[in-house]
Design a protein around this motif. Structure first.
Motif, PDB file in Angstrom:
ATOM      1  N   GLY A  48       0.238 -59.189  37.719  1.00 40.72           N
ATOM      2  CA  GLY A  48       0.041 -58.385  36.515  1.00 40.72           C
ATOM      3  C   GLY A  48      -0.851 -57.195  36.795  1.00 40.72           C
ATOM      4  O   GLY A  48      -1.832 -57.302  37.542  1.00 40.72           O
ATOM      5  N   LEU A  49      -0.520 -56.059  36.195  1.00 39.85           N
ATOM      6  CA  LEU A  49      -1.237 -54.807  36.435  1.00 39.85           C
ATOM      7  C   LEU A  49      -1.846 -54.330  35.121  1.00 39.85           C
ATOM      8  O   LEU A  49      -1.138 -53.814  34.248  1.00 39.85           O
ATOM      9  CB  LEU A  49      -0.274 -53.747  36.981  1.00 39.85           C
ATOM     10  CG  LEU A  49       0.613 -54.184  38.170  1.00 39.85           C
ATOM     11  CD1 LEU A  49       1.763 -53.211  38.372  1.00 39.85           C
ATOM     12  CD2 LEU A  49      -0.218 -54.323  39.441  1.00 39.85           C
ATOM     13  N   ARG A  50      -3.150 -54.513  34.972  1.00 39.37           N
ATOM     14  CA  ARG A  50      -3.832 -54.069  33.747  1.00 39.37           C
ATOM     15  C   ARG A  50      -4.228 -52.602  33.893  1.00 39.37           C
ATOM     16  O   ARG A  50      -5.268 -52.279  34.474  1.00 39.37           O
ATOM     17  CB  ARG A  50      -5.065 -54.939  33.474  1.00 39.37           C
ATOM     18  CG  ARG A  50      -4.714 -56.357  33.051  1.00 39.37           C
ATOM     19  CD  ARG A  50      -5.944 -57.202  32.801  1.00 39.37           C
ATOM     20  NE  ARG A  50      -5.592 -58.563  32.385  1.00 39.37           N
ATOM     21  CZ  ARG A  50      -6.445 -59.571  32.294  1.00 39.37           C
ATOM     22  NH1 ARG A  50      -7.739 -59.379  32.598  1.00 39.37           N
ATOM     23  NH2 ARG A  50      -6.036 -60.764  31.903  1.00 39.37           N
ATOM     24  N   PHE A  51      -3.376 -51.711  33.394  1.00 45.11           N
ATOM     25  CA  PHE A  51      -3.604 -50.274  33.529  1.00 45.11           C
ATOM     26  C   PHE A  51      -4.686 -49.783  32.567  1.00 45.11           C
ATOM     27  O   PHE A  51      -4.712 -50.176  31.405  1.00 45.11           O
ATOM     28  CB  PHE A  51      -2.311 -49.499  33.257  1.00 45.11           C
ATOM     29  CG  PHE A  51      -1.212 -49.756  34.247  1.00 45.11           C
ATOM     30  CD1 PHE A  51      -1.433 -49.573  35.609  1.00 45.11           C
ATOM     31  CD2 PHE A  51       0.037 -50.184  33.829  1.00 45.11           C
ATOM     32  CE1 PHE A  51      -0.417 -49.799  36.526  1.00 45.11           C
ATOM     33  CE2 PHE A  51       1.053 -50.415  34.738  1.00 45.11           C
ATOM     34  CZ  PHE A  51       0.837 -50.223  36.092  1.00 45.11           C
ATOM     35  N   THR A  58       1.035 -58.413  22.700  1.00 44.57           N
ATOM     36  CA  THR A  58       2.281 -58.577  23.482  1.00 44.57           C
ATOM     37  C   THR A  58       1.990 -58.527  24.975  1.00 44.57           C
ATOM     38  O   THR A  58       2.620 -59.241  25.767  1.00 44.57           O
ATOM     39  CB  THR A  58       3.330 -57.501  23.120  1.00 44.57           C
ATOM     40  OG1 THR A  58       2.836 -56.184  23.413  1.00 44.57           O
ATOM     41  CG2 THR A  58       3.740 -57.578  21.663  1.00 44.57           C
ATOM     42  N   LYS A  59       1.027 -57.701  25.380  1.00 41.40           N
ATOM     43  CA  LYS A  59       0.689 -57.619  26.806  1.00 41.40           C
ATOM     44  C   LYS A  59       0.001 -58.902  27.282  1.00 41.40           C
ATOM     45  O   LYS A  59       0.246 -59.382  28.396  1.00 41.40           O
ATOM     46  CB  LYS A  59      -0.199 -56.394  27.070  1.00 41.40           C
ATOM     47  CG  LYS A  59       0.564 -55.083  26.985  1.00 41.40           C
ATOM     48  CD  LYS A  59       1.691 -55.040  27.991  1.00 41.40           C
ATOM     49  CE  LYS A  59       2.445 -53.749  28.031  1.00 41.40           C
ATOM     50  NZ  LYS A  59       3.530 -53.778  29.029  1.00 41.40           N
ATOM     51  N   LYS A  60      -0.866 -59.464  26.447  1.00 39.37           N
ATOM     52  CA  LYS A  60      -1.487 -60.748  26.778  1.00 39.37           C
ATOM     53  C   LYS A  60      -0.421 -61.841  26.852  1.00 39.37           C
ATOM     54  O   LYS A  60      -0.454 -62.706  27.740  1.00 39.37           O
ATOM     55  CB  LYS A  60      -2.558 -61.102  25.743  1.00 39.37           C
ATOM     56  CG  LYS A  60      -3.249 -62.445  26.001  1.00 39.37           C
ATOM     57  CD  LYS A  60      -3.918 -62.494  27.358  1.00 39.37           C
ATOM     58  CE  LYS A  60      -4.512 -63.871  27.638  1.00 39.37           C
ATOM     59  NZ  LYS A  60      -5.038 -63.976  29.017  1.00 39.37           N
ATOM     60  N   LEU A  95       7.535 -60.336  41.497  1.00 42.05           N
ATOM     61  CA  LEU A  95       7.594 -59.558  40.267  1.00 42.05           C
ATOM     62  C   LEU A  95       6.219 -58.969  39.996  1.00 42.05           C
ATOM     63  O   LEU A  95       5.238 -59.701  39.856  1.00 42.05           O
ATOM     64  CB  LEU A  95       8.012 -60.445  39.083  1.00 42.05           C
ATOM     65  CG  LEU A  95       7.825 -59.826  37.681  1.00 42.05           C
ATOM     66  CD1 LEU A  95       8.745 -58.625  37.473  1.00 42.05           C
ATOM     67  CD2 LEU A  95       8.050 -60.861  36.580  1.00 42.05           C
ATOM     68  N   LEU A  96       6.142 -57.634  39.940  1.00 38.69           N
ATOM     69  CA  LEU A  96       4.931 -56.942  39.505  1.00 38.69           C
ATOM     70  C   LEU A  96       5.231 -56.372  38.120  1.00 38.69           C
ATOM     71  O   LEU A  96       6.316 -55.817  37.895  1.00 38.69           O
ATOM     72  CB  LEU A  96       4.542 -55.822  40.463  1.00 38.69           C
ATOM     73  CG  LEU A  96       4.244 -56.239  41.909  1.00 38.69           C
ATOM     74  CD1 LEU A  96       5.473 -56.042  42.787  1.00 38.69           C
ATOM     75  CD2 LEU A  96       3.085 -55.424  42.490  1.00 38.69           C
ATOM     76  N   TYR A  97       4.312 -56.521  37.180  1.00 38.89           N
ATOM     77  CA  TYR A  97       4.614 -56.091  35.811  1.00 38.89           C
ATOM     78  C   TYR A  97       3.400 -55.418  35.171  1.00 38.89           C
ATOM     79  O   TYR A  97       2.256 -55.694  35.515  1.00 38.89           O
ATOM     80  CB  TYR A  97       5.062 -57.289  34.959  1.00 38.89           C
ATOM     81  CG  TYR A  97       3.998 -58.349  34.783  1.00 38.89           C
ATOM     82  CD1 TYR A  97       3.136 -58.329  33.682  1.00 38.89           C
ATOM     83  CD2 TYR A  97       3.825 -59.366  35.736  1.00 38.89           C
ATOM     84  CE1 TYR A  97       2.152 -59.294  33.539  1.00 38.89           C
ATOM     85  CE2 TYR A  97       2.844 -60.327  35.596  1.00 38.89           C
ATOM     86  CZ  TYR A  97       2.006 -60.287  34.491  1.00 38.89           C
ATOM     87  OH  TYR A  97       1.014 -61.231  34.349  1.00 38.89           O
ATOM     88  N   ALA A  98       3.712 -54.519  34.224  1.00 35.92           N
ATOM     89  CA  ALA A  98       2.663 -53.765  33.541  1.00 35.92           C
ATOM     90  C   ALA A  98       2.003 -54.603  32.465  1.00 35.92           C
ATOM     91  O   ALA A  98       2.662 -55.101  31.568  1.00 35.92           O
ATOM     92  CB  ALA A  98       3.263 -52.506  32.918  1.00 35.92           C
ATOM     93  N   SER A  99       0.689 -54.750  32.591  1.00 37.53           N
ATOM     94  CA  SER A  99      -0.121 -55.255  31.483  1.00 37.53           C
ATOM     95  C   SER A  99      -0.970 -54.065  31.023  1.00 37.53           C
ATOM     96  O   SER A  99      -0.581 -52.914  31.225  1.00 37.53           O
ATOM     97  CB  SER A  99      -0.968 -56.456  31.907  1.00 37.53           C
ATOM     98  OG  SER A  99      -1.655 -56.977  30.781  1.00 37.53           O
ATOM     99  N   SER A 100      -2.115 -54.327  30.419  1.00 36.69           N
ATOM    100  CA  SER A 100      -2.899 -53.226  29.862  1.00 36.69           C
ATOM    101  C   SER A 100      -4.360 -53.614  29.710  1.00 36.69           C
ATOM    102  O   SER A 100      -4.681 -54.790  29.479  1.00 36.69           O
ATOM    103  CB  SER A 100      -2.329 -52.863  28.483  1.00 36.69           C
ATOM    104  OG  SER A 100      -3.204 -52.038  27.759  1.00 36.69           O
ATOM    105  N   SER A 101      -5.227 -52.603  29.805  1.00 32.81           N
ATOM    106  CA  SER A 101      -6.656 -52.838  29.557  1.00 32.81           C
ATOM    107  C   SER A 101      -6.894 -53.283  28.118  1.00 32.81           C
ATOM    108  O   SER A 101      -7.936 -53.859  27.801  1.00 32.81           O
ATOM    109  CB  SER A 101      -7.461 -51.560  29.834  1.00 32.81           C
ATOM    110  OG  SER A 101      -7.059 -50.528  28.951  1.00 32.81           O
ATOM    111  N   ILE A 126       9.667 -54.336  39.774  1.00 33.69           N
ATOM    112  CA  ILE A 126       8.459 -53.764  39.174  1.00 33.69           C
ATOM    113  C   ILE A 126       8.807 -53.422  37.729  1.00 33.69           C
ATOM    114  O   ILE A 126       9.547 -52.481  37.453  1.00 33.69           O
ATOM    115  CB  ILE A 126       7.955 -52.535  39.959  1.00 33.69           C
ATOM    116  CG1 ILE A 126       7.730 -52.907  41.441  1.00 33.69           C
ATOM    117  CG2 ILE A 126       6.653 -52.016  39.342  1.00 33.69           C
ATOM    118  CD1 ILE A 126       7.292 -51.768  42.327  1.00 33.69           C
ATOM    119  N   HIS A 127       8.294 -54.240  36.820  1.00 30.90           N
ATOM    120  CA  HIS A 127       8.671 -54.157  35.408  1.00 30.90           C
ATOM    121  C   HIS A 127       7.644 -53.320  34.638  1.00 30.90           C
ATOM    122  O   HIS A 127       6.547 -53.790  34.339  1.00 30.90           O
ATOM    123  CB  HIS A 127       8.772 -55.567  34.820  1.00 30.90           C
ATOM    124  CG  HIS A 127       9.106 -55.587  33.367  1.00 30.90           C
ATOM    125  ND1 HIS A 127      10.220 -54.953  32.848  1.00 30.90           N
ATOM    126  CD2 HIS A 127       8.477 -56.157  32.300  1.00 30.90           C
ATOM    127  CE1 HIS A 127      10.256 -55.141  31.537  1.00 30.90           C
ATOM    128  NE2 HIS A 127       9.207 -55.853  31.181  1.00 30.90           N
TER     129      HIS A 127
END
Length: 330
Positions: A181-184, A160-162, A127-133, A86-87
């Protein structure tokens, strides 16, 4: 998935989301390896206090190090051989990216590439990773759907998140690495980040200092309470990776509350909880800021039968209680 035998590697474990997620997994009996570079982007003592809680668990191992150090990461993968990665480690913050762009290239691009290379080499199952709204940029159609176009980021942080999502897609396609990908969406709560509005506003109101209110308070944010965020991540983790029948094994989710709140309304709620009035400094919208965020969470409901349930009023109450206790405020 047997928690006692499952090994989870969490990057950014001393960060806000990383800490809460690691603690929840440790409470459930998972073995957790955590890494964090403990940088000084915000008050380091907060990270150290989070880490003190985690290191009390016998099944937790902490390594201080950076994502840019591929040699270190490869040695950790070789020794620990994680079942799930989990990145969450990243250089956060939209406004900081305007003045410190290099930090985002190093951490968010090179660091992410290194993680993917290790997942490829050691056959990581998920792999689960942090993306963003923030990847939605200036999108005017709400709520934001993962089906929407996201090719017009308006900050380097968002870009960078995209880029992370695009690179993850490529690795999923070429090497069959299952990625999620997790768009927080504006995560808040106890042990939060001091650079985020609810935390920094609380600090200013208590110290009777003015708060800068961008876009004259007309911004809307989909504030998402930390316990709802960790619940969503853990359910996605336990659900398992995108299946082999999906090509590539790649998926992106919105992790949001589906309840946008106007900034002026949030400040009013905060004033009520603190029992103090804010000294307001209305300002125009800042470069890189978006006027509204609003998550479509249909996929979360469909795939893991989960929708966030903690209201901004309840979440704010819990945050203020923690804040007063942590900083010894009567």
């Amino acid at each position: 998935m047997q928690s006692t035998s499952c090994k989870v590697f969490i990057t950014g474990c001393a960060g806000f989301i990383g800490f809460h997620l690691a603690k929840r997994l440790l409470d459930e009996g998972f073995r957790v390896l955590g890494i964090d570079n403990m940088n000084n982007y915000y008050d380091k003592s907060l990270k150290e206090a989070r880490l003190t809680i985690l290191t009390k668990y016998p099944q937790f191992t902490f390594i201080k190090g950076s994502m840019e150090n591929l040699e270190l990461l490869e040695s950790l993968f070789a020794q620990f051989i994680p079942d799930i990665v989990i990145h969450l480690a990243a250089q956060a913050g939209v406004r900081y990216s305007l003045t410190n762009p290099e930090a985002y290239i190093q951490s968010n691009l090179i660091g992410f590439f290194n993680i993917l290379e290790c997942c490829k080499k050691y056959n990581t199952s998920h792999l689960l990773y942090a993306s963003s709204s923030s990847v939605y940029g200036g999108n005017e159609q709400t709520p934001f759907s993962t089906k929407d176009r996201t090719d017009q980021p308006i900050s380097l942080y968002a870009a960078t998140k995209k880029a992370n999502e695009l690179i993850a897609y490529t690795y999923s396609h070429l090497y069959q690495i299952p990625t999620t990908g997790l768009r927080f969406f504006t995560v808040y709560g106890p042990w939060g980040r001091p650079d985020m509005a609810i935390f920094s506003f609380s600090q200013a109101i208590i110290n009777q200092q003015p708060i800068d209110i961008y876009n004259y308070g007309n911004m809307k944010r989909d504030f998402t309470y930390i316990d709802d965020v960790t619940e969503a991540i853990i359910r996605l983790m336990k659900k398992g990776p995108p299946t082999a029948s999906v090509h590539p094994p790649y998926k992106v989710y919105n992790i949001g509350n589906h309840q946008p709140v106007q900034l002026n309304e949030m400040i009013k709620l905060l004033e009520e909880q603190l029992g103090m009035k804010a000294i307001k400094n209305p300002m125009p919208i800042q470069p890189g800021d978006v006027p509204v965020t609003f998550a479509d969470i249909d996929d979360l409901i469909k795939d893991i039968q989960f929708a966030p349930s903690i209201s901004i009023k309840e979440g704010m109450k819990r945050f203020v209680e923690w804040y007063k206790e942590y900083y010894n405020i009567p």
